[in-house]
Design a protein around this motif. Structure first.
Motif, short mmCIF file in Angstrom:
data_model
loop_
_atom_site.label_atom_id
_atom_site.label_comp_id
_atom_site.label_asym_id
_atom_site.label_seq_id
_atom_site.Cartn_x
_atom_site.Cartn_y
_atom_site.Cartn_z
N VAL A 258 -12.30 -15.98 -11.12
CA VAL A 258 -11.75 -15.24 -9.97
C VAL A 258 -11.09 -13.95 -10.45
O VAL A 258 -11.26 -12.88 -9.84
N ALA A 259 -10.35 -14.02 -11.55
CA ALA A 259 -9.64 -12.85 -12.07
C ALA A 259 -10.59 -11.73 -12.45
O ALA A 259 -10.24 -10.54 -12.35
N ASN A 260 -11.81 -12.07 -12.87
CA ASN A 260 -12.78 -11.05 -13.24
C ASN A 260 -13.25 -10.26 -12.04
O ASN A 260 -13.81 -9.16 -12.19
N ARG A 261 -13.02 -10.78 -10.84
CA ARG A 261 -13.40 -10.08 -9.61
C ARG A 261 -12.20 -9.45 -8.90
O ARG A 261 -12.34 -8.47 -8.17
N CYS A 262 -11.03 -10.04 -9.06
CA CYS A 262 -9.83 -9.60 -8.34
C CYS A 262 -9.34 -8.25 -8.87
O CYS A 262 -9.27 -8.02 -10.08
N LEU A 263 -8.97 -7.36 -7.95
CA LEU A 263 -8.46 -6.03 -8.31
C LEU A 263 -6.93 -5.98 -8.33
O LEU A 263 -6.36 -4.93 -8.59
N THR A 264 -6.27 -7.07 -8.03
CA THR A 264 -4.81 -7.16 -7.89
C THR A 264 -4.25 -6.07 -6.99
O THR A 264 -3.16 -5.54 -7.21
N CYS A 265 -5.00 -5.70 -5.97
CA CYS A 265 -4.55 -4.64 -5.05
C CYS A 265 -3.46 -5.13 -4.11
O CYS A 265 -2.70 -4.32 -3.56
N GLY A 266 -3.38 -6.45 -3.88
CA GLY A 266 -2.38 -6.99 -2.99
C GLY A 266 -2.75 -6.94 -1.52
O GLY A 266 -1.93 -7.29 -0.67
N ASN A 267 -3.99 -6.53 -1.19
CA ASN A 267 -4.40 -6.49 0.21
C ASN A 267 -4.22 -7.84 0.89
O ASN A 267 -3.79 -7.92 2.05
N CYS A 268 -4.56 -8.92 0.19
CA CYS A 268 -4.49 -10.24 0.80
C CYS A 268 -3.07 -10.58 1.24
O CYS A 268 -2.86 -11.20 2.29
N THR A 269 -2.07 -10.17 0.46
CA THR A 269 -0.69 -10.47 0.82
C THR A 269 -0.19 -9.56 1.94
O THR A 269 0.63 -9.97 2.76
N MET A 270 -0.69 -8.34 2.00
CA MET A 270 -0.24 -7.41 3.04
C MET A 270 -0.79 -7.79 4.41
O MET A 270 -0.09 -7.67 5.43
N VAL A 271 -2.05 -8.26 4.47
CA VAL A 271 -2.64 -8.62 5.76
C VAL A 271 -2.33 -10.05 6.16
O VAL A 271 -2.50 -10.42 7.33
N CYS A 272 -1.86 -10.86 5.21
CA CYS A 272 -1.56 -12.27 5.52
C CYS A 272 -0.44 -12.36 6.54
O CYS A 272 0.60 -11.71 6.39
N PRO A 273 -0.60 -13.17 7.60
CA PRO A 273 0.44 -13.25 8.62
C PRO A 273 1.66 -14.07 8.23
O PRO A 273 2.63 -14.13 8.99
N THR A 274 1.61 -14.74 7.04
CA THR A 274 2.75 -15.56 6.64
C THR A 274 3.41 -15.11 5.34
O THR A 274 4.52 -15.56 5.05
N CYS A 275 2.75 -14.28 4.53
CA CYS A 275 3.40 -13.80 3.31
C CYS A 275 4.68 -13.06 3.69
O CYS A 275 4.66 -12.19 4.56
N PHE A 276 5.78 -13.37 3.02
CA PHE A 276 7.07 -12.87 3.47
C PHE A 276 7.89 -12.19 2.38
O PHE A 276 9.01 -11.75 2.63
N CYS A 277 7.37 -12.09 1.15
CA CYS A 277 8.18 -11.60 0.04
C CYS A 277 8.58 -10.14 0.22
O CYS A 277 7.82 -9.32 0.74
N THR A 278 9.79 -9.83 -0.22
CA THR A 278 10.32 -8.47 -0.13
C THR A 278 11.02 -8.10 -1.43
O THR A 278 11.33 -8.94 -2.26
N THR A 279 11.27 -6.80 -1.57
CA THR A 279 12.13 -6.31 -2.63
C THR A 279 13.15 -5.37 -1.98
O THR A 279 13.03 -5.02 -0.80
N THR A 280 14.17 -5.00 -2.73
CA THR A 280 15.25 -4.17 -2.20
C THR A 280 15.37 -2.88 -2.98
O THR A 280 15.25 -2.88 -4.21
N GLU A 281 15.58 -1.77 -2.28
CA GLU A 281 15.74 -0.46 -2.90
C GLU A 281 17.03 0.18 -2.41
O GLU A 281 17.31 0.17 -1.20
N ASP A 282 17.82 0.72 -3.32
CA ASP A 282 19.02 1.47 -2.96
C ASP A 282 18.75 2.95 -3.16
O ASP A 282 18.26 3.37 -4.22
N VAL A 283 19.06 3.75 -2.17
CA VAL A 283 18.86 5.19 -2.25
C VAL A 283 20.15 5.89 -1.82
O VAL A 283 20.92 5.36 -1.01
N SER A 284 20.39 7.07 -2.38
CA SER A 284 21.61 7.82 -2.04
C SER A 284 21.25 9.27 -1.78
O SER A 284 20.17 9.75 -2.15
N ASP A 285 22.19 9.99 -1.13
CA ASP A 285 21.97 11.41 -0.91
C ASP A 285 22.34 12.20 -2.17
O ASP A 285 22.78 11.64 -3.18
N LEU A 286 22.15 13.50 -2.13
CA LEU A 286 22.38 14.33 -3.33
C LEU A 286 23.84 14.34 -3.76
O LEU A 286 24.14 14.51 -4.94
N THR A 287 24.75 14.15 -2.82
CA THR A 287 26.18 14.17 -3.18
C THR A 287 26.64 12.84 -3.78
O THR A 287 27.69 12.78 -4.41
#
Length: 378
Positions: A258-287
């Protein structure tokens, strides 16, 4: 009219239903055609529904086509799912001022009405409700959106080429969790929709529609059409204990194939109606005096998803695909008491390599049956 009653509306009545829901303060979300696909988006009127459109789906392929009739719900799932409205792909969760005081971001969105939810997606919403809305620490933003949700379900009578909800026990019909459930019928008697009332809120909405009584014969015929659709699925999960097969195949040599065919693009997880994983990003202004914390969808196919103590644990394509499939079909039960797959087929249609998880599970089962060292590596 009360819960459990079934009435009939015509095509104009369906458009009227969209208008009535909007008049009750709901943001109506439903299927519409855009950029060569049937997507889920806000509906301003029933005229925006995809009347007369169908979809050809196969592994790695999705194409719209014009039907000979004006059926509204005779298409299979597009790339988007209802998850994107209950669990948005990118949202701000907090603000920090110059003194590092934490300020939460309340959910001020209007209540939503989902219009045309299929059985597989009804099951997916229920899965998300357990994952994000249940447990000791529910996500308050999800709970707020889900708690104010109005659902107009749609029984499926024409499954697509990659659908396999029947073998997952999630469709093609809907049985619970809806406020109203539609069954579309197009024949020599005309174009009409049977409307089953599933809640008091649904009964109040139906009061604002022009309806006719549904005869017992009509209800029986509609149910027969939905039941017949179960035998016309484009795919099926093999008739095995899927959880046991995947569990026993953890060290199978087939993962490498399977790995020889998979592109690890993540499309399957993005279109899946139940995949729920998230990450967190902190951003600030220039000041540096103001900062925001944002949550965005993440995928177990990302290299950084398993980053621990200076390195990623799952560096190979093989290990990342195995993590996704094993969680979806096996360890999800340990966490949430059900499978994480509802048989919608989106991951098959939107995989650029055409990888079909029903085929892969069947191959694992075949290897086990043929005594491939219990599916383990030699």
């Amino acid at each position: 009219m009360t819960v459990g009653d079934t009435v009939t509306i015509d095509r104009a009545g369906l458009d009227r239903l969209v208008t009535v829901l909007a008049g009750h303060g709901y943001r109506v979300i439903g299927p519409r055609v855009r950029e060569g696909a049937i997507v889920l988006d806000e509906l301003e009127s029933g005229s925006q529904l995809p009347a007369g459109w169908g979809a050809h789906t196969q592994p790695g392929r999705y194409r719209l086509f014009r039907r000979e009739d004006e059926a509204v719900f005779a298409h299979s799932a597009g790339p988007g799912s209802w998850k994107q409205f209950l669990h948005p792909p990118h949202r701000m969760t907090a603000r920090l001022d110059a003194d590092l005081n934490h300020q939460g971001v309340p959910d001020v969105s209007p209540p939503m009405a989902f219009f045309g939810v299929r059985g597989c997606d009804m099951a997916a919403i229920a899965v998300l409700a357990r994952v994000l809305g249940g447990g000791a620490h529910p996500d308050p933003a999800f709970a707020s959106r889900h708690g104010r949700l109005f659902v107009v379900a749609a029984n499926c009578t024409e499954p697509g080429g990659v659908c396999f909800c029947a073998s997952m026990g999630t469709g093609p019909g809907v049985s619970a969790g809806f406020d109203l459930a539609l069954t579309e019928r197009v024949d020599d008697r005309g174009h009409r929709f049977l409307v089953e009332i599933g809640s008091d809120a649904g009964a109040r909405i139906v009061e604002d529609l022009a309806t006719e009584s549904s005869s017992a014969a009509e209800i029986s015929a509609a149910r027969a059409e939905v039941a017949a659709a179960a035998g016309r699925m484009g795919r099926s999960m093999p008739d095995v204990d899927v959880r046991e097969v995947v569990h026993r195949s953890r060290e199978s040599s087939h993962w490498e194939d399977v790995a020889n065919r998979c592109l690890t693009c993540g499309n399957c997880t993005m279109v899946c109606p139940t995949c729920f994983c998230t990450t967190t990003e902190d951003v600030s202004d220039l000041t540096g005096e103001h900062a925001e914390r944002w949550e965005r969808w993440a995928s177990c196919f990302e290299m950084d998803f398993s980053y621990l103590h200076g390195g990623s644990v799952r560096r190979s394509t093989e290990s990342r695909y195995r993590q996704w499939l094993s969680h979806k079909l096996d360890t999800w039960y340990d966490q949430f008491g059900s499978s994480g797959c509802t048989g919608c087929g989106r991951c098959i249609a939107w995989c650029p390599a055409g990888i079909d998880l029903t085929v892969e599970v069947a191959r694992f089962a075949e290897l086990l049956e043929n005594g491939d060292v219990a599916g383990e590596r030699r």
